[in-house]
Design a protein around this motif. Structure first.
Motif, PDB file in Angstrom:
ATOM      1  N   UNK A 160       6.882   3.469 -13.277  1.00  0.00           N
ATOM      2  CA  UNK A 160       6.702   4.772 -12.636  1.00  0.00           C
ATOM      3  C   UNK A 160       6.724   4.646 -11.110  1.00  0.00           C
ATOM      4  N   UNK A 161       7.312   5.592 -10.413  1.00  0.00           N
ATOM      5  CA  UNK A 161       7.313   5.560  -8.949  1.00  0.00           C
ATOM      6  C   UNK A 161       5.887   5.491  -8.397  1.00  0.00           C
ATOM      7  N   UNK A 162       5.685   4.615  -7.438  1.00  0.00           N
ATOM      8  CA  UNK A 162       4.381   4.470  -6.815  1.00  0.00           C
ATOM      9  C   UNK A 162       3.421   3.569  -7.562  1.00  0.00           C
ATOM     10  N   UNK A 163       3.787   3.071  -8.733  1.00  0.00           N
ATOM     11  CA  UNK A 163       2.903   2.230  -9.535  1.00  0.00           C
ATOM     12  C   UNK A 163       2.746   0.850  -8.895  1.00  0.00           C
ATOM     13  N   UNK A 164       1.770   0.093  -9.409  1.00  0.00           N
ATOM     14  CA  UNK A 164       1.557  -1.257  -8.897  1.00  0.00           C
ATOM     15  C   UNK A 164       2.777  -2.143  -9.140  1.00  0.00           C
ATOM     16  N   UNK A 165       3.401  -1.986 -10.303  1.00  0.00           N
ATOM     17  CA  UNK A 165       4.604  -2.770 -10.586  1.00  0.00           C
ATOM     18  C   UNK A 165       5.714  -2.441  -9.586  1.00  0.00           C
ATOM     19  N   UNK A 166       5.856  -1.163  -9.244  1.00  0.00           N
ATOM     20  CA  UNK A 166       6.859  -0.755  -8.259  1.00  0.00           C
ATOM     21  C   UNK A 166       6.548  -1.363  -6.894  1.00  0.00           C
ATOM     22  N   UNK A 167       5.269  -1.388  -6.532  1.00  0.00           N
ATOM     23  CA  UNK A 167       4.872  -1.970  -5.254  1.00  0.00           C
ATOM     24  C   UNK A 167       5.146  -3.470  -5.225  1.00  0.00           C
ATOM     25  N   UNK A 168       4.935  -4.139  -6.365  1.00  0.00           N
ATOM     26  CA  UNK A 168       5.215  -5.567  -6.447  1.00  0.00           C
ATOM     27  C   UNK A 168       6.695  -5.848  -6.209  1.00  0.00           C
ATOM     28  N   UNK A 169       7.557  -5.038  -6.794  1.00  0.00           N
ATOM     29  CA  UNK A 169       8.994  -5.204  -6.588  1.00  0.00           C
ATOM     30  C   UNK A 169       9.358  -5.016  -5.119  1.00  0.00           C
ATOM     31  N   UNK A 170       8.740  -4.034  -4.470  1.00  0.00           N
ATOM     32  CA  UNK A 170       9.014  -3.798  -3.055  1.00  0.00           C
ATOM     33  C   UNK A 170       8.563  -4.985  -2.203  1.00  0.00           C
ATOM     34  N   UNK A 171       7.418  -5.568  -2.547  1.00  0.00           N
ATOM     35  CA  UNK A 171       6.938  -6.747  -1.818  1.00  0.00           C
ATOM     36  C   UNK A 171       7.939  -7.893  -1.950  1.00  0.00           C
ATOM     37  N   UNK A 172       8.447  -8.102  -3.146  1.00  0.00           N
ATOM     38  CA  UNK A 172       9.419  -9.184  -3.369  1.00  0.00           C
ATOM     39  C   UNK A 172      10.680  -8.963  -2.549  1.00  0.00           C
ATOM     40  N   UNK A 173      11.193  -7.722  -2.541  1.00  0.00           N
ATOM     41  CA  UNK A 173      12.400  -7.438  -1.766  1.00  0.00           C
ATOM     42  C   UNK A 173      12.120  -7.576  -0.265  1.00  0.00           C
ATOM     43  N   UNK A 174      10.929  -7.183   0.158  1.00  0.00           N
ATOM     44  CA  UNK A 174      10.575  -7.300   1.574  1.00  0.00           C
ATOM     45  C   UNK A 174      10.513  -8.767   1.987  1.00  0.00           C
ATOM     46  N   UNK A 175       9.882  -9.594   1.177  1.00  0.00           N
ATOM     47  CA  UNK A 175       9.773 -11.020   1.506  1.00  0.00           C
ATOM     48  C   UNK A 175      11.154 -11.681   1.552  1.00  0.00           C
ATOM     49  N   UNK A 176      12.014 -11.299   0.638  1.00  0.00           N
ATOM     50  CA  UNK A 176      13.381 -11.842   0.655  1.00  0.00           C
ATOM     51  C   UNK A 176      14.100 -11.435   1.941  1.00  0.00           C
ATOM     52  N   UNK A 177      13.970 -10.171   2.324  1.00  0.00           N
ATOM     53  CA  UNK A 177      14.632  -9.693   3.537  1.00  0.00           C
ATOM     54  C   UNK A 177      14.055 -10.377   4.780  1.00  0.00           C
ATOM     55  N   UNK A 178      12.746 -10.609   4.802  1.00  0.00           N
ATOM     56  CA  UNK A 178      12.129 -11.289   5.948  1.00  0.00           C
ATOM     57  C   UNK A 178      12.627 -12.725   6.075  1.00  0.00           C
ATOM     58  N   UNK A 179      12.796 -13.398   4.957  1.00  0.00           N
ATOM     59  CA  UNK A 179      13.344 -14.758   4.996  1.00  0.00           C
ATOM     60  C   UNK A 179      14.766 -14.757   5.560  1.00  0.00           C
TER      61      UNK A 179
END
Length: 311
Positions: free
Chosen positions: A129-148
């Motif tokens: 679901x949009x805004x869920x903890x699982x959705x936030x986890x995916x965003x964190x993973x994509x953010x960390x990849x982009x930062x690297x």
């Protein structure tokens, strides 16, 4: 996915530059979301959704790059510049062929299979679901990849590294857009600005290669001036990018602070794993019933002090 079908009709009825761009963006959004969801959900429909428009997406990319570079070349150099005329002729000759190829692939697009996939994936998407903890986890993973990728691009300062960062940032942008709509409303201006800057840098890098290939002997003396102009434009865009992404007030810091960290990140990771468990289960209701019965049995055995007898 419905937008892809709509933009397909638009391209075939009025194949102008905006139609090319809009269809390519719609397909890219679908492919980016599918790439993220495949990490949680093993359903083959996500892979099929990425694969079905792949050839069309690539051809549209070639066409779009040609159109953008032609516009840039037309806006630079003097009217009697031989290299400018050579490049413009090259792009003008190339564009109709790429457009015909794109329209041919668009006419062969399997819209019935696409619609069937849309029906399947509409249900699968409810796992996150949009805004869920699982959705936030995916965003964190994509953010960390982009930062690297950001760190690598700053160190290497090579076209390939900046291009990889551009792709990583797109993945993060479309993940947030699809799964964290509230955050996207706040972050979209900066995300779009960074994406545009890196996109222009990529176009300039590609154009520099083409200039090296197309500079004729009679225009060799003009090549150096064109390359200096490209380097100035490229440097200006990278400087603007660095200003947005450096220091304590950088967008990276802003995004990181708004997403789960520490204990909340652990909860988000657990929620992500639960989604995968549900997605992999072919009989979720039965699994839920067994889980409840198992926990009730475990608690009952504990209350009955059965542990010594079960050793």
């Amino acid at each position: 996915m419905q937008r892809v079908l709509k933009q397909l009709d638009t391209l075939q009825s009025a194949p102008d530059k905006d139609a090319v761009h809009d269809l390519r963006v719609a397909i890219r959004r679908c492919r980016s979301v599918a790439a993220v969801m495949r990490e949680l959900d093993p359903a083959p429909a996500w892979h099929q959704m990425r694969s079905l428009p792949k050839k069309l997406f690539r051809k549209l990319g070639e066409l779009r790059d040609t159109q953008i570079m032609d516009e840039w070349v037309t806006g630079h150099g003097a009217e009697n510049d031989k290299l400018r005329a050579t490049l413009h002729s090259f792009f003008q000759e190339r564009e109709p062929k790429l457009l015909q190829g794109s329209l041919r692939l668009a006419s062969k697009f399997d819209d019935k299979s696409w619609q069937r996939l849309e029906g399947k994936l509409r249900k699968r998407a409810r796992l996150v679901p949009p805004g869920s903890l699982a959705a936030q986890c995916l965003a964190v993973e994509r953010l960390n990849e982009a930062k690297d990728l950001h760190s690598k691009a700053l160190r290497a300062d090579k076209p390939r590294a900046w291009h990889s960062l551009r792709i990583g940032l797109k993945k993060f942008r479309y993940t947030v857009e699809s799964l964290l709509p509230e955050q996207y409303e706040l972050w979209s201006p900066n995300l779009k600005q960074l994406q545009d800057l890196l996109g222009e840098v990529h176009d300039l890098d590609v154009l520099r290669v083409i200039i090296g290939q197309k500079a004729a002997s009679e225009a060799a003396e003009l090549q150096a001036e064109w390359e200096r102009t490209i380097e100035r434009q490229r440097t200006a865009r990278l400087h603007e990018y660095r200003e947005l992404t450096s220091g304590k007030d950088s967008v990276w810091h802003e995004w990181q602070q708004a997403l789960p960290r520490n204990q909340r990140l652990q909860l988000a990771a657990t929620a992500r794993l639960r989604v995968t468990a549900r997605a992999s289960d072919t009989h979720p209701r039965r699994a839920a019933q067994i889980s409840r019965l198992s926990m009730a049995l475990f608690d009952a055995l504990g209350r009955a002090h059965c542990a010594p007898r079960l050793r």
